[in-house]
Structure formats: structure tokens, C-alpha cells
Write an enzyme that holds these catalytic residues in place. Sequence first.
Site, PDB file in Angstrom:
ATOM      1  N   GLY A  54       0.826  -1.214   0.000  1.00 40.41           N
ATOM      2  CA  GLY A  54       0.000   0.000   0.000  1.00 40.41           C
ATOM      3  C   GLY A  54       0.856   1.258   0.000  1.00 40.41           C
TER       4      GLY A  54
ATOM      5  N   GLU B 192      -8.973  12.992  11.803  1.00 38.65           N
ATOM      6  CA  GLU B 192      -7.725  12.301  11.449  1.00 38.65           C
ATOM      7  C   GLU B 192      -7.637  11.958   9.966  1.00 38.65           C
ATOM      8  OE1 GLU B 192     -10.129  11.140  13.404  1.00 38.65           O
ATOM      9  OE2 GLU B 192     -10.415   8.970  13.267  1.00 38.65           O
TER      10      GLU B 192
ATOM     11  N   CYS C 177     -15.071  11.380  17.887  1.00 37.95           N
ATOM     12  CA  CYS C 177     -16.277  10.582  17.727  1.00 37.95           C
ATOM     13  C   CYS C 177     -16.669   9.936  19.062  1.00 37.95           C
ATOM     14  CB  CYS C 177     -16.089   9.568  16.599  1.00 37.95           C
ATOM     15  SG  CYS C 177     -17.658   9.061  15.904  1.00 37.95           S
TER      16      CYS C 177
ATOM     17  N   HIS D  57     -14.407  12.658  12.337  1.00 37.52           N
ATOM     18  CA  HIS D  57     -13.061  12.062  12.347  1.00 37.52           C
ATOM     19  C   HIS D  57     -12.059  12.967  11.626  1.00 37.52           C
ATOM     20  CE1 HIS D  57     -14.084   8.090  13.988  1.00 37.52           C
ATOM     21  NE2 HIS D  57     -15.247   8.267  13.379  1.00 37.52           N
TER      22      HIS D  57
ATOM     23  N   GLU E 187      -4.141  -1.308  -7.014  1.00 32.41           N
ATOM     24  CA  GLU E 187      -3.454  -2.263  -6.136  1.00 32.41           C
ATOM     25  C   GLU E 187      -4.336  -3.482  -5.932  1.00 32.41           C
ATOM     26  OE1 GLU E 187      -2.535  -0.804  -2.174  1.00 32.41           O
ATOM     27  OE2 GLU E 187      -2.026  -2.822  -1.474  1.00 32.41           O
TER      28      GLU E 187
HETATM   29  N1  GLN Z   1     -20.199   4.049  18.760  1.00 33.51           N
HETATM   30  C1  GLN Z   1     -20.408   5.437  18.526  1.00 33.51           C
HETATM   31  C2  GLN Z   1     -21.538   5.686  17.537  1.00 33.51           C
HETATM   32  O1  GLN Z   1     -21.922   4.822  16.803  1.00 33.51           O
HETATM   33  C3  GLN Z   1     -19.127   6.119  18.083  1.00 33.51           C
HETATM   34  C4  GLN Z   1     -18.689   5.725  16.717  1.00 33.51           C
HETATM   35  C5  GLN Z   1     -17.250   6.101  16.409  1.00 33.51           C
HETATM   36  O2  GLN Z   1     -16.480   6.406  17.305  1.00 33.51           O
HETATM   37  N2  GLN Z   1     -16.873   6.050  15.153  1.00 33.51           N
HETATM   38  O3  GLN Z   1     -22.055   6.780  17.460  1.00 33.51           O
END
Ligand code: GLN
Length: 544
Positions: free
Chosen positions: A18, A509, A381, A507, A141
Amino acid sequence: MSMYIFVTGGVVSSVGKGITVASIGTILKSRHISVSVQKLDPYLNVDPGTMSPYQHGEVFVTQDGAETDLDLGNYERFIDVELTADSNVTSGQIYSAVIAKERRGDFLGGTIQVVPHVTTEIKNRFKQLAQKSQAEVVIVEVGGTVGDIEGQPFLEAIRQMRKDVGRDNVLYIHVTLLPYIYATQELKTKPTQHSVNELRRIGIQPDIIICRSDYPISEAIRDKISLFCDVDREAVLPLPTVATIYEVPLILEDEGLGQLIINRLGLKAPPSDLNQWQEMVTCLKEPCEPVTIALVGKYVELQDAYYSVREALCHAALYHRRSVKIDWVHSEELEKEGGEALLQQAQGIIVPGGFGVRGIEGMVKVASYARQNKIPYLGLCLGMQVMVIEFARHAFASDRANSTEFDADTPYPVIDLLPEQKAVANKGGTMRLGNYPCRLLADSLAAKAYGQELVYERHRHRFEFNNEFLTRLQEVGLVFSGMSPDGRLVEICELGDHPWMVSCQFHPEFGSRPGRPHPLFRDFIGAAKDVLREGAQAKMPLSS
Ligand code: GLN
């Protein structure tokens, strides 16, 4: 018309195919050649979204909401592109599509077979990406290694592409491992010969072989591989293990890979310019003072489960000319008596995403520790949901405050399902996925980090902050610094009375790049880097 580079793997998996593919992208892009990338995953799941992180590592989410292989994260970071659902194709998707067509009657009268029906469906995915992206080169890939049962239709499809688009428009690269035998202190080429034989058996002769190895590869070994595998001497490229993955494009470029590809595909391109990349790698390799970050999760035994989080921390530290030392802390360990000892060195704490109740109480404990000891905290999250749960327990003086994911009967359901999620029965691909807008509260830590009013971030969750508790928690110090523009969903929250405790429902990241850290990660490390923990000494001013 696009050209295609197909990359296969030999001998064993997990040797960095990768990263090699991502690096080919970096090299071509540095020559102003437009590229797109696709990963073929031979497993029968439709996508990795339903797999355990222990099976698969991180699930990478594209801006259009596809749950994909973590390699797509490396492609995005190395090539600095934003990919879509078209960039990850699984056997599950291919077979579902073929069977759906059969049921519809598209092949009436015919017998549906792997060749040609399945292989045609696969080739359509290559062509579709080429057409949509308009990239000069599409790099594909093939996951796994040659010889895998599930991988056969994919290999057959890439073989057929030679005929479909013409020999001069495709290039086959094979990535193998040269194992080192301690007894005789030598690298062995036989497994590579075997895997190339396996490729040839299905009609693919590689044009280039990239040899991974933990040891330097001698000229004699290159000659041997060239002879036995029938590949030009200059097309056998050594790729020894390096200190940082970001060095790989530089090594491959030094070995002449860029020029080889240009020549073989007859592309016209200016010389490569990897100066900025080189500068970034030089900084990364310079020894510098580490910032210690505790990453508290329940999948920490498999660090690949937090791949993009780790990379985003590294990018942010690089921005501050520091390195990052991650203490991988298992949330279940924190639940034990005295578990806080694991956090003694942490200058910052990060609680990333996750699902299910296991380890949740340990995470709540860590959020409480960060709040009370004023340690910088970044919640991603689930990490935001945990911060809210902890704060609500403190505010309502009740240890029952919870998410309905973990306690269906909680009297304080501060995190709950949205009404539209309550009706969802299927697990696959039904979360709130991909980019959604978020409006930032002026003068908040979040707004300061982004320097913008409206941002778009990638999501992957089912549960949300429950607005019934918004006013009550706001009154006691929780700041809702990011909301969906319609004001319905909490996207970011932070603590008023804390140096830096910021969490987001999305997220961040996934959006971080080596030369462009994500603002929240950047400011999190910025706040953490000057925190002094036990045994640490403040820098003395140098007297003249
Ligand atoms: N379990 C939580 C939800 O479904 C958080 C999900 C996560 O951290 N991606 O909302």
C-alpha cells in the site's frame, strides 16, 4: 485515455504494498502527472465497515461516505487527493452487482461465469474510475498475494486489460519480500521466483519488481532476480525497510522508478520535484524532543486500528518541530484500581473512535482525569461521546449518565440515536457517513484552530449528542463550539474552564496530511507540548 499501473504482491502480505502504491502516486504527481488510485480487496464483505478492527485495522472513510480499506488513507496522505467510493472495490461488491444484474434479467439465457461476467464487472470498475477522474494514470493495487483463491478473478481481469487497452498502456509492478536467513546470513530470491512464476502461470509478466527487504540488497541479487524473472536489470528495484514510511517515495525515485514508468508508458512529463517532500522527511528524521500522548482505546493491541490517528499526531508534531511518543493505553486496564498510573507521563490524552460497551468506563475515567488535572484532551467521535458522558455525570452528580449505546435505560441519555437511525435494521453502510458541514462558534478553541466559520468533516457514527440536555450542560460550562448549520446536531464541544479539552463527533484524522496537519490535531499538540508531567524538567533559559 488513461494508462493503468497494476500492482500485485508476492510471497507474503503486509510488506508495504500500500505504501509502495501511494509512493508511486507521489512520484508521478511530482512530475505533474494526474493520478487516481484504486484498491481491490478480494474478501467477500461488501466493505470493511462491518469487520472488527482486529480483523481489518482502521476503516477509512472517504468524503462521499464510503467505508474503505486503510490503504486509501495512505493514498490520500501521500498523493494529497480526496478519493471516493470508486477507489475501493471488493469481491463482495462485484458479486452483488453481477447477481443483481442476473436477477434483473440482464443476461437472460446465459450462464453467469467468473470469466467473462465477473471479470468484466471488475474491468468496468477500472474504466469507471478512469473516466470519472480523468486521471492520466490509474494505479490499481490488488490486495493480498498472488495465489490467493479469492484474488484469482482480479488477476484475470488485470491480465485481460492488457488486451482491452493495449500493451503499451498498462504496466505491471510486482512487490515481493526477500527473506533473510540468519544461519547463512543471506537474502533469498526463491520465493520471489515462485511468485513471479505464479503470476506468469496466469499470463502476467511483471515489468518491474520491487523487492522489500530488511537488509541491503546486493547487485548480485538484483542480477539473479533479473535473470530468473525475466525483468530488465534496472527494473529490479530494492526497497529496504526505512525509518519513516514517508521516505519511500524518495528511495524509489532515487532508484529510477519514476523515469522507468515514464519511459514504459511513453508519458511526457517535466522532471520530478520532490524538494518539499525531501524537506519534510529531513525534519521527520531529525532527532527532536518528544511529546508524550496517551492514546486510550480498546483495540490498542493492533495499532493499525488507529492508523490515521497515529499519522495525524505525527503530522501535528512535525508542525511544532517535535516528535510524538504514543503511549498505547488499553481502556480496560484503566478500569482497574490505580489504572491512572498509566497516564502519569501523558502530556496530552486522545480518545479515538470505537463501538460497543467494552472499555467504556475506562475511557470515562480518562476524560475525568483530563478534566480535573487540566491535561489537553482530544476526543474523536466516541471520544466526544465519552467526554459528554463524563461531564454529565459530574454535572448531574449521577454515575448513571450514559449513551443509550451502553445503557439503554439510563435516566440521563446524553448520547442517543437520532430518530432516523432508530428505524435502521441493516448494519452495513447505514451509519451517518462522510462529509457534513459544521458551523463554528466565534472565539472558541475550535474556531481559533480552524480560522474559518464553516468546515466540512468526515463522519462515521450512529449516535449523537441529545439536545434535550444542551441548555443544562451549557449552563455548567460545556461549550458547544461546532453545530450543524441547521443547529440540530452537536459537532464539536469543548470545556470553558480548561486549557484545551476539545472533542468532535467527526473524524478529523482522515483529513490530515504530512505537510498540512489537521487544525485540531495541530492545536492539541500545541497545547500538550508544554505540559510538564512527573519527572520532566522545564527548559532552563540559556544564560549568555
Ligand atoms: N459508537 C459510537 C456511535 O456509533 C461512536 C462511533 C465512532 O467512534 N466512530 O455513534
